[in-house]
Design an enzyme around this catalytic site. Structure first.
Site, PDB file in Angstrom:
ATOM      1  N   ASP A 131      14.604 -10.105   0.078  1.00 31.12           N
ATOM      2  CA  ASP A 131      14.526  -8.880  -0.703  1.00 31.12           C
ATOM      3  C   ASP A 131      15.446  -8.785  -1.913  1.00 31.12           C
ATOM      4  O   ASP A 131      14.972  -8.712  -3.046  1.00 31.12           O
ATOM      5  CB  ASP A 131      14.749  -7.664   0.213  1.00 31.12           C
ATOM      6  N   CYS A 186     -10.009  -8.387  -1.153  1.00 29.55           N
ATOM      7  CA  CYS A 186     -10.096  -6.942  -1.447  1.00 29.55           C
ATOM      8  C   CYS A 186     -11.540  -6.572  -1.780  1.00 29.55           C
ATOM      9  O   CYS A 186     -11.981  -5.450  -1.504  1.00 29.55           O
ATOM     10  CB  CYS A 186      -9.199  -6.572  -2.622  1.00 29.55           C
ATOM     11  N   CYS A 189     -13.391  -2.936  -2.641  1.00 32.83           N
ATOM     12  CA  CYS A 189     -12.601  -1.818  -2.094  1.00 32.83           C
ATOM     13  C   CYS A 189     -11.610  -1.284  -3.141  1.00 32.83           C
ATOM     14  O   CYS A 189     -11.034  -2.057  -3.906  1.00 32.83           O
ATOM     15  CB  CYS A 189     -11.845  -2.317  -0.863  1.00 32.83           C
TER      16      CYS A 189
HETATM   17  C1  B12 Z   1      11.374  -4.025  -6.910  1.00 27.91           C
HETATM   18  C2  B12 Z   1      10.672  -3.900  -5.575  1.00 27.91           C
HETATM   19  C3  B12 Z   1      10.037  -2.695  -5.278  1.00 27.91           C
HETATM   20  C4  B12 Z   1       9.867  -1.580  -6.313  1.00 27.91           C
HETATM   21  C5  B12 Z   1       8.754  -1.989  -7.292  1.00 27.91           C
HETATM   22  C6  B12 Z   1       7.461  -2.410  -6.597  1.00 27.91           C
HETATM   23  C7  B12 Z   1       6.716  -3.585  -7.221  1.00 27.91           C
HETATM   24  N1  B12 Z   1       5.446  -3.657  -6.902  1.00 27.91           N
HETATM   25  O1  B12 Z   1       7.285  -4.406  -7.906  1.00 27.91           O
HETATM   26  C8  B12 Z   1       9.565  -0.357  -5.405  1.00 27.91           C
HETATM   27  C9  B12 Z   1      10.875   0.356  -5.069  1.00 27.91           C
HETATM   28  C10 B12 Z   1       8.607   0.677  -5.992  1.00 27.91           C
HETATM   29  C11 B12 Z   1       9.041  -1.057  -4.152  1.00 27.91           C
HETATM   30  C12 B12 Z   1       8.204  -0.446  -3.242  1.00 27.91           C
HETATM   31  C13 B12 Z   1       7.740  -1.057  -2.091  1.00 27.91           C
HETATM   32  N2  B12 Z   1       8.143  -2.225  -1.589  1.00 27.91           N
HETATM   33 CO1  B12 Z   1       9.255  -3.464  -2.575  1.00 27.91          CO
HETATM   34  N3  B12 Z   1      10.186  -4.807  -3.442  1.00 27.91           N
HETATM   35  C14 B12 Z   1      10.684  -4.973  -4.649  1.00 27.91           C
HETATM   36  C15 B12 Z   1      11.294  -6.371  -4.854  1.00 27.91           C
HETATM   37  C16 B12 Z   1      12.820  -6.249  -4.696  1.00 27.91           C
HETATM   38  C17 B12 Z   1      10.941  -7.058  -6.168  1.00 27.91           C
HETATM   39  C18 B12 Z   1       9.442  -7.032  -6.508  1.00 27.91           C
HETATM   40  C19 B12 Z   1       9.169  -7.580  -7.885  1.00 27.91           C
HETATM   41  O2  B12 Z   1       9.610  -8.668  -8.214  1.00 27.91           O
HETATM   42  N4  B12 Z   1       8.480  -6.795  -8.706  1.00 27.91           N
HETATM   43  C20 B12 Z   1       8.066  -7.212 -10.025  1.00 27.91           C
HETATM   44  C21 B12 Z   1       6.551  -7.413 -10.032  1.00 27.91           C
HETATM   45  C22 B12 Z   1       6.124  -7.903 -11.400  1.00 27.91           C
HETATM   46  O3  B12 Z   1       6.355  -8.406  -9.088  1.00 27.91           O
HETATM   47  P1  B12 Z   1       5.376  -8.287  -7.816  1.00 27.91           P
HETATM   48  O4  B12 Z   1       4.928  -6.883  -7.613  1.00 27.91           O
HETATM   49  O5  B12 Z   1       6.042  -8.962  -6.648  1.00 27.91           O
HETATM   50  O6  B12 Z   1       4.147  -9.114  -8.350  1.00 27.91           O
HETATM   51  C23 B12 Z   1       4.251 -10.523  -8.465  1.00 27.91           C
HETATM   52  C24 B12 Z   1       3.203 -11.214  -7.618  1.00 27.91           C
HETATM   53  O7  B12 Z   1       2.626 -10.316  -6.708  1.00 27.91           O
HETATM   54  C25 B12 Z   1       2.228 -11.785  -8.581  1.00 27.91           C
HETATM   55  N5  B12 Z   1       0.967 -11.123  -8.826  1.00 27.91           N
HETATM   56  C26 B12 Z   1       0.743  -9.888  -9.251  1.00 27.91           C
HETATM   57  N6  B12 Z   1      -0.522  -9.761  -9.561  1.00 27.91           N
HETATM   58  C27 B12 Z   1      -1.132 -10.932  -9.324  1.00 27.91           C
HETATM   59  C28 B12 Z   1      -2.447 -11.311  -9.480  1.00 27.91           C
HETATM   60  C29 B12 Z   1      -2.810 -12.611  -9.140  1.00 27.91           C
HETATM   61  C30 B12 Z   1      -4.210 -13.018  -9.335  1.00 27.91           C
HETATM   62  C31 B12 Z   1      -1.844 -13.513  -8.605  1.00 27.91           C
HETATM   63  C32 B12 Z   1      -2.223 -14.869  -8.192  1.00 27.91           C
HETATM   64  C33 B12 Z   1      -0.527 -13.085  -8.470  1.00 27.91           C
HETATM   65  C34 B12 Z   1      -0.191 -11.803  -8.841  1.00 27.91           C
HETATM   66  O8  B12 Z   1       2.832 -11.761  -9.868  1.00 27.91           O
HETATM   67  C35 B12 Z   1       3.912 -10.870  -9.911  1.00 27.91           C
HETATM   68  C36 B12 Z   1       4.998 -11.587 -10.640  1.00 27.91           C
HETATM   69  O9  B12 Z   1       5.323 -12.747  -9.924  1.00 27.91           O
HETATM   70  C37 B12 Z   1      10.649  -7.165  -3.649  1.00 27.91           C
HETATM   71  C38 B12 Z   1      11.515  -8.265  -3.044  1.00 27.91           C
HETATM   72  C39 B12 Z   1      11.516  -9.525  -3.871  1.00 27.91           C
HETATM   73  N7  B12 Z   1      12.683 -10.081  -4.134  1.00 27.91           N
HETATM   74  O10 B12 Z   1      10.443  -9.995  -4.274  1.00 27.91           O
HETATM   75  C40 B12 Z   1      10.331  -6.045  -2.640  1.00 27.91           C
HETATM   76  C41 B12 Z   1       9.024  -6.151  -1.794  1.00 27.91           C
HETATM   77  C42 B12 Z   1       7.937  -6.551  -2.735  1.00 27.91           C
HETATM   78  N8  B12 Z   1       8.812  -4.799  -1.327  1.00 27.91           N
HETATM   79  C43 B12 Z   1       8.306  -4.746  -0.158  1.00 27.91           C
HETATM   80  C44 B12 Z   1       7.884  -3.545   0.465  1.00 27.91           C
HETATM   81  C45 B12 Z   1       7.618  -3.595   1.964  1.00 27.91           C
HETATM   82  C46 B12 Z   1       7.726  -2.372  -0.285  1.00 27.91           C
HETATM   83  C47 B12 Z   1       7.064  -1.055   0.171  1.00 27.91           C
HETATM   84  C48 B12 Z   1       5.849  -1.235   1.063  1.00 27.91           C
HETATM   85  C49 B12 Z   1       8.154  -0.201   0.873  1.00 27.91           C
HETATM   86  C50 B12 Z   1       7.719   1.173   1.304  1.00 27.91           C
HETATM   87  N9  B12 Z   1       6.907   1.319   2.338  1.00 27.91           N
HETATM   88  O11 B12 Z   1       8.140   2.155   0.741  1.00 27.91           O
HETATM   89  C51 B12 Z   1       6.695  -0.418  -1.200  1.00 27.91           C
HETATM   90  C52 B12 Z   1       5.289  -0.850  -1.654  1.00 27.91           C
HETATM   91  C53 B12 Z   1       4.968  -0.470  -3.070  1.00 27.91           C
HETATM   92  C54 B12 Z   1       3.871  -1.355  -3.636  1.00 27.91           C
HETATM   93  N10 B12 Z   1       2.628  -0.928  -3.500  1.00 27.91           N
HETATM   94  O12 B12 Z   1       4.167  -2.413  -4.187  1.00 27.91           O
HETATM   95  C55 B12 Z   1       8.088  -6.130   0.449  1.00 27.91           C
HETATM   96  C56 B12 Z   1       6.604  -6.494   0.375  1.00 27.91           C
HETATM   97  C57 B12 Z   1       6.023  -7.135   1.619  1.00 27.91           C
HETATM   98  C58 B12 Z   1       4.552  -7.457   1.430  1.00 27.91           C
HETATM   99  N11 B12 Z   1       3.827  -7.567   2.526  1.00 27.91           N
HETATM  100  O13 B12 Z   1       4.072  -7.620   0.340  1.00 27.91           O
HETATM  101  C59 B12 Z   1       9.057  -7.004  -0.465  1.00 27.91           C
HETATM  102  C60 B12 Z   1       8.605  -8.437  -0.670  1.00 27.91           C
HETATM  103  C61 B12 Z   1      10.438  -6.960   0.226  1.00 27.91           C
HETATM  104  C62 B12 Z   1      10.547  -7.931   1.403  1.00 27.91           C
HETATM  105  N12 B12 Z   1      11.429  -8.913   1.322  1.00 27.91           N
HETATM  106  O14 B12 Z   1       9.847  -7.847   2.379  1.00 27.91           O
HETATM  107  N13 B12 Z   1       9.463  -2.322  -4.084  1.00 27.91           N
HETATM  108  S1  SF4 Z   2      -6.983  -0.923   0.334  1.00 29.64           S
HETATM  109 FE1  SF4 Z   2      -8.700  -2.200  -0.301  1.00 29.64          FE
HETATM  110  S2  SF4 Z   2      -8.258  -2.716  -2.442  1.00 29.64           S
HETATM  111 FE2  SF4 Z   2      -6.366  -1.938  -1.562  1.00 29.64          FE
HETATM  112  S3  SF4 Z   2      -5.279  -3.761  -0.898  1.00 29.64           S
HETATM  113 FE3  SF4 Z   2      -6.457  -3.045   0.875  1.00 29.64          FE
HETATM  114  S4  SF4 Z   2      -8.424  -4.158   0.769  1.00 29.64           S
HETATM  115 FE4  SF4 Z   2      -7.401  -4.376  -1.218  1.00 29.64          FE
END
Ligand code: B12
Ligand code: SF4
Ligand code: SF4
Length: 309
Positions: A131, A186, A189
């Protein structure tokens, strides 16, 4: 069987022994595509006041900057889906925060895991993360073949949904790599997009962190939550599970076997008036090992006032 195959087998067995639910391995490399997505996300201010997301950009996209000579990124999942849940009529706490703080639980497991690897494989340099480190954990999990990134931004597995924590171990050991998860289940959905109370989910798997309830209730350090969010929090006092609760793949969630995630009784039993009557002293004692301590007592009270006004 080659040495690389043997080491891979040992590592996957040890991951299960340490209590992790899934283990996948990806080749350590620079994340060019993800770097672009991260850059765009930051440039649009979707991190809000989470300043730490701006730091260490180069480390976040290159595992060899975290572990010199890095060859493999091992991704591990730990299920936190609880058997018992809160009543829907009390201030809501996200399921990930029902039990003890996962950072501590997982750090202990990662330490043991790395120690066991060293004992069975030999001299391995590695670092475990969960995290808080500059690691794009969801991106690595997808590359390690564990699951896909859903429209709600979460990493989803076909077998058991998305109520998992992600941990990463970066090592300087060559291993057999899993194929990246190529599909996206997905389909058509849009349940998570439709259900998100604050419209934080964009259509292209981009989450506007600065609009997420989880951000406002946990990460925002300011004394007040912006007025334009009033009435939108659906009773969420700490975190938010809406986009996961509505996800059809979470029908396959299985109860966690991790005893440290057993809900703190007060999380399940507290009524609205119990939360209101909670004193700082009791908060510190009841939630001393809980993720709730991140917001401190003032944060919980701020959130409680906000959802009740
Ligand atoms: C900052 C952060 C938050 C922020 C911002 C959320 C966000 N989406 O970034 C806030 C506080 C809002 C948050 C909320 C939550 N978080 Co959070 N958060 C983080 C953290 C510390 C960094 C995420 C990050 O780098 N964000 C920047 C964006 C750009 O990155 P990203 O969303 O991860 O997307 C990347 C990939 O998914 C990929 N990607 C995106 N789109 C696409 C499309 C394709 C086609 C492909 C191939 C890839 C791809 O590219 C992005 C860049 O690499 C991580 C831990 C970590 N070190 O990774 C935990 C983490 C993501 N969080 C986690 C959790 C559990 C949550 C919550 C569910 C908590 C809750 N119940 O309240 C919510 C869910 C919100 C949501 N729908 O995302 C878990 C996710 C577990 C999982 N199964 O995915 C993590 C991994 C923590 C952990 N170690 O378990 N979080
Ligand atoms: S609710 Fe539907 S669209 Fe959203 S993540 Fe789950 S399967 Fe994907
Ligand atoms: S956690 Fe809640 S507020 Fe954040 S994106 Fe999911 S549904 Fe929206």
């Amino acid at each position: 069987m080659s040495t690389i195959q043997k080491h891979t087998e040992i590592i996957k067995t040890l991951a299960a022994k340490a209590g992790f639910d899934h283990c996948g391995i990806a080749k350590a490399q620079v994340l060019n595509e993800d770097a672009k997505r991260l850059e765009t996300w930051l440039s649009k201010g979707m991190h809000g006041t989470m300043q730490y997301m701006e730091n260490h950009f180069d480390l976040r996209i290159d595992p060899s900057k975290l572990v010199p000579g890095a060859k493999s990124v091992i991704t591990l999942l730990l299920n936190y889906f609880p058997e018992q849940q809160q009543s829907e009529f009390v201030p809501q706490v996200s399921k990930y925060a029902y039990g003890n703080d996962y950072h501590e639980v997982i750090r202990t497991k990662l330490k043991l895991f790395l120690q066991n690897i060293k004992e069975q494989v030999g001299e391995v340099q590695g670092r475990g993360f969960v995290d808080s480190a500059p690691v794009l954990e969801r991106a690595w999990a997808q590359k390690a073949g564990i699951g896909w990134i859903g429209k709600n931004g979460n990493l989803i597995t076909k077998q058991s949904g998305s109520f998992f924590f992600i941990a990463t171990l970066i090592v300087d050991l060559e291993l057999v790599y899993d194929d990246a998860f190529a599909k996206d289940y997905c389909g058509t959905c849009t349940k998570c997009i439709d259900a998100c109370p604050t419209d934080a989910i964009h259509p292209d798997k981009v989450i506007d962190g600065s609009k997420c309830i989880s951000y406002f209730t946990i990460e925002l350090k300011e004394a007040l939550i912006p007025e334009n969010m009033k009435g939108k929090f659906d009773d969420w006092m700490f975190g938010c599970d809406v986009c996961q609760d509505v996800c059809p793949w979470n029908r396959f969630s299985k109860f966690t076997a991790e005893i440290h995630f057993t809900p703190i009784p007060e999380i399940l039993n507290f009524s609205k008036s119990d939360w209101e009557a909670l004193t700082e002293e009791s908060f510190k004692s009841i939630f001393k090992n809980s993720p709730l301590k991140r917001t401190k007592f003032e944060g919980i009270k701020r959130n409680l006032n906000f959802i009740q006004q």
